[in-house]
Scaffold this active site. Structure first.
Site, PDB file in Angstrom:
ATOM      1  N   ASP A  57      -0.828  -4.712   9.308  1.00  0.00           N
ATOM      2  CA  ASP A  57      -0.762  -6.791   8.945  1.00  0.00           C
ATOM      3  C   ASP A  57      -1.918  -6.942   9.682  1.00  0.00           C
ATOM      4  O   ASP A  57      -3.020  -7.393   9.102  1.00  0.00           O
ATOM      5  CB  ASP A  57       0.145  -7.380   9.129  1.00  0.00           C
ATOM      6  CG  ASP A  57       1.515  -7.051   8.739  1.00  0.00           C
ATOM      7  OD1 ASP A  57       1.240  -7.132   7.640  1.00  0.00           O
ATOM      8  OD2 ASP A  57       2.505  -7.173   9.266  1.00  0.00           O
TER       9      ASP A  57
ATOM     10  N   THR B 206       0.662  -1.107  -0.155  1.00  0.00           N
ATOM     11  CA  THR B 206      -0.205  -0.243   0.251  1.00  0.00           C
ATOM     12  C   THR B 206       1.113   1.360  -0.380  1.00  0.00           C
ATOM     13  O   THR B 206       0.487   1.969  -0.352  1.00  0.00           O
ATOM     14  CB  THR B 206      -1.054  -0.328   1.122  1.00  0.00           C
ATOM     15  OG1 THR B 206      -1.580  -0.968   0.900  1.00  0.00           O
ATOM     16  CG2 THR B 206      -2.133   1.631   1.086  1.00  0.00           C
TER      17      THR B 206
ATOM     18  N   GLU C 118      10.108   1.683  10.859  1.00  0.00           N
ATOM     19  CA  GLU C 118       8.185   1.967  10.613  1.00  0.00           C
ATOM     20  C   GLU C 118       8.437   2.450  12.429  1.00  0.00           C
ATOM     21  O   GLU C 118       6.962   3.838  12.326  1.00  0.00           O
ATOM     22  CB  GLU C 118       7.462   0.378  10.648  1.00  0.00           C
ATOM     23  CG  GLU C 118       8.209   0.721   9.054  1.00  0.00           C
ATOM     24  CD  GLU C 118       7.321  -0.913   8.464  1.00  0.00           C
ATOM     25  OE1 GLU C 118       7.418  -1.144   7.127  1.00  0.00           O
ATOM     26  OE2 GLU C 118       6.616  -1.644   9.912  1.00  0.00           O
TER      27      GLU C 118
END
Length: 232
Positions: free
Chosen positions: A102, A47, A121
């Protein structure tokens, strides 16, 4: 030096992108939030990859000065491919960050790290004033751990110790993540290994408990972070 045609220019996403149309819609949503002068943290995953294409299109249409702080080498090379300027956390702080996940529960707690970049992240999220999590409906769960184990990045020589400590914490299954394009285990960009640990229940202190294990660099549990989830 002008390299002419090179491998980066021909890069494509490594796997088929599941639910691509939904992800493209949410990618357009995130591109619409970009403004001239923004410094944007970019997580990992398909994405994010699609969102970078939407942002690159916007940059070309507006000639805006936008910089990306990538979470991984793969995302950095995508920025090079698309002509998006990059910077780092050493000299810029992101105005906002976008990333995928996820699993996301009703409290916006998350499991992330299937791409192996959860350390950077999490660092981007902690440094950002605002973070958007881009997902399709398949990522929404009633309880974390419903579909995925918790990724845990570890220093290689701590493998057996961390495994034992995770089992003592209640892990029911632990696997050393193996690579697809090489023999043996995945090696992260930090030179570490990844364990995938399943727990029957995940409470609000499990993230900090896992992080407290000597040898653990980071986990893919994101509990209590201030994020806004955008669902296509």
């Amino acid at each position: 030096m002008d390299w002419g045609e090179n491998l980066i220019e021909g890069l494509k996403w490594s796997d088929n992108i599941i639910n691509r149309e939904e992800k493209e819609r949410v990618a357009e949503m995130i591109a619409a939030k970009a403004s001239d002068g923004d410094v944007i943290g970019a997580g990992s995953g398909s994405t994010v990859y699609l969102a970078l294409y939407a942002i690159a299109k916007k940059i070309k249409e507006t000639d805006w000065a936008i910089q990306i702080i990538p979470s991984s080498l793969e995302i950095s090379m995508t920025c090079i491919q698309l002509g998006i300027p990059q910077t780092t956390l050493l000299n810029k702080k992101p105005d906002w960050t976008f990333d995928g996940a996820d699993e996301v529960d009703s409290n916006n707690n998350m499991i992330k790290g299937r791409g192996g970049a959860m350390f950077k992240e999490k660092l981007l999220i902690c440094n950002s004033k605002k973070t958007y999590i881009l997902i399709d409906k398949s990522k929404l769960v009633s309880n974390l751990g419903q579909n995925f184990p918790i990724p845990v990045e570890i220093f290689p020589s701590s493998l057996l110790y961390v495994e034992n400590e995770l089992r003592n914490m209640g892990a029911t299954e632990i696997n050393l993540r193996l690579a697809k394009g090489k023999d043996g285990a995945i090696i992260t960009e930090n030179g570490n290994l990844i364990l995938d640990a399943r727990f029957t229940s995940i409470d609000n202190i499990l993230e900090s408990r896992i992080k407290s294990i000597t040898g653990v660099i980071e986990s893919g549990l994101f509990i209590g972070y201030d994020v806004e989830v955008l669902v296509s």
